[in-house]
Write a protein that holds these residues in place. Structure first.
Motif, PDB file in Angstrom:
ATOM      1  N   MET A 152       0.831  -1.208   0.000  1.00 26.19           N
ATOM      2  CA  MET A 152       0.000   0.000   0.000  1.00 26.19           C
ATOM      3  C   MET A 152       0.865   1.257   0.000  1.00 26.19           C
ATOM      4  O   MET A 152       1.790   1.368   0.805  1.00 26.19           O
ATOM      5  CB  MET A 152      -0.879  -0.067   1.256  1.00 26.19           C
ATOM      6  CG  MET A 152      -1.880   1.029   1.390  1.00 26.19           C
ATOM      7  SD  MET A 152      -3.118   0.564   2.665  1.00 26.19           S
ATOM      8  CE  MET A 152      -4.074   2.085   2.671  1.00 26.19           C
ATOM      9  N   TYR A 153       0.540   2.184  -0.897  1.00 31.24           N
ATOM     10  CA  TYR A 153       1.282   3.453  -0.982  1.00 31.24           C
ATOM     11  C   TYR A 153       0.295   4.615  -0.838  1.00 31.24           C
ATOM     12  O   TYR A 153      -0.702   4.674  -1.549  1.00 31.24           O
ATOM     13  CB  TYR A 153       2.009   3.550  -2.330  1.00 31.24           C
ATOM     14  CG  TYR A 153       2.933   4.745  -2.437  1.00 31.24           C
ATOM     15  CD1 TYR A 153       4.288   4.626  -2.139  1.00 31.24           C
ATOM     16  CD2 TYR A 153       2.449   5.990  -2.834  1.00 31.24           C
ATOM     17  CE1 TYR A 153       5.137   5.723  -2.234  1.00 31.24           C
ATOM     18  CE2 TYR A 153       3.291   7.086  -2.930  1.00 31.24           C
ATOM     19  CZ  TYR A 153       4.635   6.944  -2.636  1.00 31.24           C
ATOM     20  OH  TYR A 153       5.474   8.035  -2.728  1.00 31.24           O
ATOM     21  N   VAL A 154       0.611   5.523   0.079  1.00 34.53           N
ATOM     22  CA  VAL A 154      -0.251   6.687   0.296  1.00 34.53           C
ATOM     23  C   VAL A 154       0.586   7.956   0.116  1.00 34.53           C
ATOM     24  O   VAL A 154       1.630   8.113   0.754  1.00 34.53           O
ATOM     25  CB  VAL A 154      -0.860   6.668   1.718  1.00 34.53           C
ATOM     26  CG1 VAL A 154      -1.743   7.885   1.938  1.00 34.53           C
ATOM     27  CG2 VAL A 154      -1.649   5.382   1.944  1.00 34.53           C
ATOM     28  N   CYS A 155       0.144   8.838  -0.773  1.00 31.26           N
ATOM     29  CA  CYS A 155       0.896  10.075  -1.008  1.00 31.26           C
ATOM     30  C   CYS A 155       0.905  10.920   0.265  1.00 31.26           C
ATOM     31  O   CYS A 155      -0.149  11.199   0.846  1.00 31.26           O
ATOM     32  CB  CYS A 155       0.274  10.872  -2.149  1.00 31.26           C
ATOM     33  SG  CYS A 155       0.461  10.005  -3.713  1.00 31.26           S
ATOM     34  N   GLY A 156       2.085  11.309   0.672  1.00 31.03           N
ATOM     35  CA  GLY A 156       2.246  12.087   1.908  1.00 31.03           C
ATOM     36  C   GLY A 156       2.315  13.581   1.633  1.00 31.03           C
ATOM     37  O   GLY A 156       2.162  14.024   0.500  1.00 31.03           O
ATOM     38  N   GLU A 159       8.561  11.461  -7.959  1.00 25.82           N
ATOM     39  CA  GLU A 159       9.052  10.882  -6.704  1.00 25.82           C
ATOM     40  C   GLU A 159       8.229   9.664  -6.280  1.00 25.82           C
ATOM     41  O   GLU A 159       8.765   8.672  -5.791  1.00 25.82           O
ATOM     42  CB  GLU A 159       9.062  11.929  -5.581  1.00 25.82           C
ATOM     43  CG  GLU A 159       7.667  12.390  -5.167  1.00 25.82           C
ATOM     44  CD  GLU A 159       7.687  13.526  -4.149  1.00 25.82           C
ATOM     45  OE1 GLU A 159       8.091  14.635  -4.537  1.00 25.82           O
ATOM     46  OE2 GLU A 159       7.295  13.309  -2.990  1.00 25.82           O
ATOM     47  N   CYS A 160       6.891   9.749  -6.460  1.00 23.58           N
ATOM     48  CA  CYS A 160       6.040   8.649  -5.980  1.00 23.58           C
ATOM     49  C   CYS A 160       6.231   7.404  -6.837  1.00 23.58           C
ATOM     50  O   CYS A 160       6.270   6.284  -6.315  1.00 23.58           O
ATOM     51  CB  CYS A 160       4.579   9.078  -5.952  1.00 23.58           C
ATOM     52  SG  CYS A 160       4.260  10.312  -4.672  1.00 23.58           S
ATOM     53  N   SER A 161       6.377   7.591  -8.167  1.00 19.31           N
ATOM     54  CA  SER A 161       6.636   6.440  -9.035  1.00 19.31           C
ATOM     55  C   SER A 161       7.935   5.751  -8.627  1.00 19.31           C
ATOM     56  O   SER A 161       7.991   4.525  -8.505  1.00 19.31           O
ATOM     57  CB  SER A 161       6.750   6.887 -10.498  1.00 19.31           C
ATOM     58  OG  SER A 161       5.473   7.167 -11.018  1.00 19.31           O
ATOM     59  N   PRO A 180      -3.816  15.998 -11.607  1.00 17.55           N
ATOM     60  CA  PRO A 180      -3.011  15.183 -12.506  1.00 17.55           C
ATOM     61  C   PRO A 180      -2.036  14.217 -11.807  1.00 17.55           C
ATOM     62  O   PRO A 180      -1.466  13.361 -12.459  1.00 17.55           O
ATOM     63  CB  PRO A 180      -2.198  16.232 -13.276  1.00 17.55           C
ATOM     64  CG  PRO A 180      -1.971  17.320 -12.273  1.00 17.55           C
ATOM     65  CD  PRO A 180      -3.205  17.338 -11.410  1.00 17.55           C
ATOM     66  N   HIS A 181      -1.864  14.363 -10.461  1.00 17.76           N
ATOM     67  CA  HIS A 181      -0.744  13.662  -9.825  1.00 17.76           C
ATOM     68  C   HIS A 181      -0.775  12.146 -10.066  1.00 17.76           C
ATOM     69  O   HIS A 181       0.205  11.573 -10.547  1.00 17.76           O
ATOM     70  CB  HIS A 181      -0.723  13.978  -8.328  1.00 17.76           C
ATOM     71  CG  HIS A 181       0.419  13.364  -7.586  1.00 17.76           C
ATOM     72  ND1 HIS A 181       1.735  13.567  -7.942  1.00 17.76           N
ATOM     73  CD2 HIS A 181       0.456  12.511  -6.527  1.00 17.76           C
ATOM     74  CE1 HIS A 181       2.526  12.892  -7.116  1.00 17.76           C
ATOM     75  NE2 HIS A 181       1.767  12.233  -6.263  1.00 17.76           N
ATOM     76  N   HIS A 182      -1.879  11.504  -9.741  1.00 12.80           N
ATOM     77  CA  HIS A 182      -1.919  10.042  -9.878  1.00 12.80           C
ATOM     78  C   HIS A 182      -1.960   9.598 -11.336  1.00 12.80           C
ATOM     79  O   HIS A 182      -1.404   8.559 -11.694  1.00 12.80           O
ATOM     80  CB  HIS A 182      -3.110   9.473  -9.095  1.00 12.80           C
ATOM     81  CG  HIS A 182      -2.921   9.565  -7.605  1.00 12.80           C
ATOM     82  ND1 HIS A 182      -3.952   9.520  -6.703  1.00 12.80           N
ATOM     83  CD2 HIS A 182      -1.777   9.709  -6.867  1.00 12.80           C
ATOM     84  CE1 HIS A 182      -3.463   9.621  -5.462  1.00 12.80           C
ATOM     85  NE2 HIS A 182      -2.158   9.754  -5.551  1.00 12.80           N
ATOM     86  N   GLU A 183      -2.616  10.384 -12.160  1.00 12.55           N
ATOM     87  CA  GLU A 183      -2.621  10.081 -13.600  1.00 12.55           C
ATOM     88  C   GLU A 183      -1.183  10.086 -14.128  1.00 12.55           C
ATOM     89  O   GLU A 183      -0.780   9.206 -14.907  1.00 12.55           O
ATOM     90  CB  GLU A 183      -3.448  11.153 -14.318  1.00 12.55           C
ATOM     91  CG  GLU A 183      -3.870  10.797 -15.712  1.00 12.55           C
ATOM     92  CD  GLU A 183      -5.020   9.785 -15.739  1.00 12.55           C
ATOM     93  OE1 GLU A 183      -4.733   8.646 -16.142  1.00 12.55           O
ATOM     94  OE2 GLU A 183      -6.157  10.125 -15.380  1.00 12.55           O
ATOM     95  N   ASN A 184      -0.403  11.054 -13.671  1.00 16.71           N
ATOM     96  CA  ASN A 184       0.990  11.152 -14.115  1.00 16.71           C
ATOM     97  C   ASN A 184       1.857  10.027 -13.541  1.00 16.71           C
ATOM     98  O   ASN A 184       2.755   9.518 -14.214  1.00 16.71           O
ATOM     99  CB  ASN A 184       1.580  12.515 -13.733  1.00 16.71           C
ATOM    100  CG  ASN A 184       0.941  13.650 -14.517  1.00 16.71           C
ATOM    101  OD1 ASN A 184       0.166  13.412 -15.447  1.00 16.71           O
ATOM    102  ND2 ASN A 184       1.237  14.879 -14.155  1.00 16.71           N
ATOM    103  N   GLU A 185       1.550   9.651 -12.309  1.00 17.72           N
ATOM    104  CA  GLU A 185       2.285   8.518 -11.724  1.00 17.72           C
ATOM    105  C   GLU A 185       2.082   7.258 -12.569  1.00 17.72           C
ATOM    106  O   GLU A 185       3.018   6.505 -12.821  1.00 17.72           O
ATOM    107  CB  GLU A 185       1.808   8.245 -10.295  1.00 17.72           C
ATOM    108  CG  GLU A 185       2.339   9.212  -9.253  1.00 17.72           C
ATOM    109  CD  GLU A 185       1.973   8.742  -7.852  1.00 17.72           C
ATOM    110  OE1 GLU A 185       2.051   7.536  -7.573  1.00 17.72           O
ATOM    111  OE2 GLU A 185       1.594   9.595  -7.026  1.00 17.72           O
ATOM    112  N   ILE A 186       0.835   7.025 -12.964  1.00 15.54           N
ATOM    113  CA  ILE A 186       0.541   5.841 -13.797  1.00 15.54           C
ATOM    114  C   ILE A 186       1.340   5.908 -15.100  1.00 15.54           C
ATOM    115  O   ILE A 186       1.972   4.940 -15.521  1.00 15.54           O
ATOM    116  CB  ILE A 186      -0.971   5.744 -14.109  1.00 15.54           C
ATOM    117  CG1 ILE A 186      -1.761   5.441 -12.827  1.00 15.54           C
ATOM    118  CG2 ILE A 186      -1.254   4.669 -15.169  1.00 15.54           C
ATOM    119  CD1 ILE A 186      -3.278   5.446 -13.013  1.00 15.54           C
TER     120      ILE A 186
HETATM  121 ZN   LIG Z   1       2.141  10.755  -4.891  1.00 19.84          ZN
END
Ligand SMILES: [Zn+2]
Length: 465
Positions: A26-30, A208-210, A233-239
């Motif tokens: 599990m990953y949660v953006c901080g 950073e999250c990726s 856009p953050h999670h879309e960009n991570e994907i």
């Molecule tokens: Zn993130």
């Protein structure tokens, strides 16, 4: 038993099936650590801590990772304003984050990775994207070539053409296409920076999250979570970053919590209505804030104001008083003869229903109403003057389990020896000053904690009962 959760990616409630049986990655953006957290940051911390607790209670081995963004524009601005270095500001607010979230009952993540400790990893990630043709350098910046990634928009359910309408190339950006986003930013004069194949600079936010999710959890993870505002856009960009690199699905389930309004208005800089956790928990028990947040389903918006918080405090008190009363009765009960089956069944049914509500997309609002049903039954049991130890024990243990899942504390902390000495000292003073009400209340408090006082020739002695 199966846990169902609402997946933003499919817009459906799905049965949770982890990649590896019995384990959850599990990953949660901080947070970006440039200030104390406000209640909008506290919500995902509380909500996803509760998700983690429920999965743990259901027997999963949860590996929980949550990052700190410890360098970005906001941090650089804050450091300049304070006349400090970026790392000093970040360090201070990371400490404050731990203090505030621990007060709110959030367990620490297994790993809290920081951007500045993973620069090499991030540079390597970007280099690979460049090599694969998904990224390009331009004037010291590196951008992601959004159109090259086929699935772009799948999380936020938007097509490339819809996205194109709102996209602009901002001042100072050197990108080929308005939809492209930055992976590496060239340093401005005097800014904190690291060296890279593209010159001095620092990572953009999304990368950073990726990079850190992959480092600690692998190419594919089970649950990726964060506030609703992060979906695009953050999670879309991570994907886009992760899947372009690994060619594997990045996360199976995407969970997003709803917004917080303050007195029915959006929390915003211009309205100046930010509520910092650091401030509010000086006046309100942090558990009340947690209980208040969990009294609304995590996907629904929460409306915050002091009256609602006060009524949450009264509700939480009712639950704790019911628990304390059961405990009190138990201290004097030895009844083993009563027929208990009916009561034990009732208690078990509440517990089952509580877990069913939590299994159903972590419906804490309904789970809390089950907790009230349990406390009502406890009150009836006590009013009817029953004293069966087995039933009292069952009430206590189910209360404790449900409170654990919600991250609330029902058990009073064990008193330390020095606290007991201090209370006895205070009681002696009170008696000397003929404040018998205070003296009696201290004696009752100690009695509740199972501390027995004895008068001796040398003064008051105490022992644990
Ligand atoms: Zn993130």
């Amino acid at each position: 038993m199966s846990v169902k959760l609402y997946n933003t990616l499919t817009r459906k409630k799905e049965t949770f099936i982890p990649i590896e049986e019995g384990k959850v990655k599990m990953y949660v953006c901080g947070p970006t650590v440039y200030n104390y957290i406000h209640i909008g940051n506290a919500r995902p911390a509380i909500v996803f801590d509760t998700v983690r607790r429920h999965l743990q209670y259901r027997g999963y081995d949860v590996m929980y990772v949550s990052n700190f963004t410890d360098v970005d524009d906001k941090l650089i601005r804050a450091a300049n304003e304070l006349g400090e270095e970026v790392p000093a500001v970040a360090e201070r607010f990371i400490e404050a984050y731990f203090e505030d979230t621990e007060a709110l009952g959030c367990q620490r993540a297994d790993v809290h990775p920081r951007v500045t400790e993973n620069i090499e990893l991030i540079v390597a990630f970007i280099s690979e994207l460049v090599n694969k043709g998904f990224a390009y350098e331009s004037g010291g910046d590196v951008y992601y070539r959004t159109r090259k990634f086929d699935g772009y928009g799948k999380l936020s359910h938007q097509s490339i053409d819809e996205l194109k309408v709102g996209a602009r190339i901002g001042a100072g950006e050197k990108k080929d296409d308005a939809l492209d986003f930055v992976l590496w930013k060239a340093a401005k004069e005097g800014e904190i920076s690291w060296s890279s194949p593209w010159g001095e600079g620092r990572p953009g936010w999304h990368i950073e999250c990726s990079a850190m999710a992959r480092k600690y959890l692998g190419d594919s993870i089970d649950i990726h979570a964060g506030g609703q505002d992060l979906a695009f856009p953050h999670h879309e960009n991570e994907i886009a970053q992760s899947e372009a690199l690994t060619e594997k699905p990045f996360a199976r389930y995407w969970l997003h919590n709803g917004y917080i309004n303050i007195d029915n208005e959006k929390m915003s800089k211009s309205l100046g209505n930010f509520v910092l956790v650091h401030d509010i928990i000086k006046e309100v028990d942090p558990q009340v804030l947690r209980f208040f947040m969990l009294s609304v389903h995590y996907r629904n918006p929460v409306n915050y104001n002091r009256e609602l918080l006060d009524s949450a405090a009264a509700s939480l008190d009712r639950l704790k008083i019911a628990y304390d009363n059961v405990k009190h009765r138990k201290a004097s009960s030895t009844d083993l003869t009563e027929n208990n089956d009916q009561w034990l069944e009732k208690i078990e049914a509440h517990h089952t229903r509580f877990l069913q509500e939590m299994d159903d997309d972590f419906n804490t609002a309904n789970a809390i109403s089950v907790l009230f049903d349990l406390s009502k039954d406890a009150n009836v049991y006590l009013l009817e003057d029953h004293t069966a130890t087995a039933v009292l024990d069952a009430f206590l243990s189910k209360f404790e389990d449900m409170f654990f899942v919600l991250g609330l504390q029902v058990k009073q902390e064990e008193l330390l020896d020095e606290d007991i000495d201090a209370l006895i000292q205070e009681r002696n003073e009170a008696r000397k000053n003929r404040d018998f009400a205070r003296a009696d209340s201290i004696r009752d408090q100690l009695k509740d904690m199972n501390i027995i006082l004895e008068d001796t020739a040398q003064g008051i002695r105490w022992r644990r009962g």
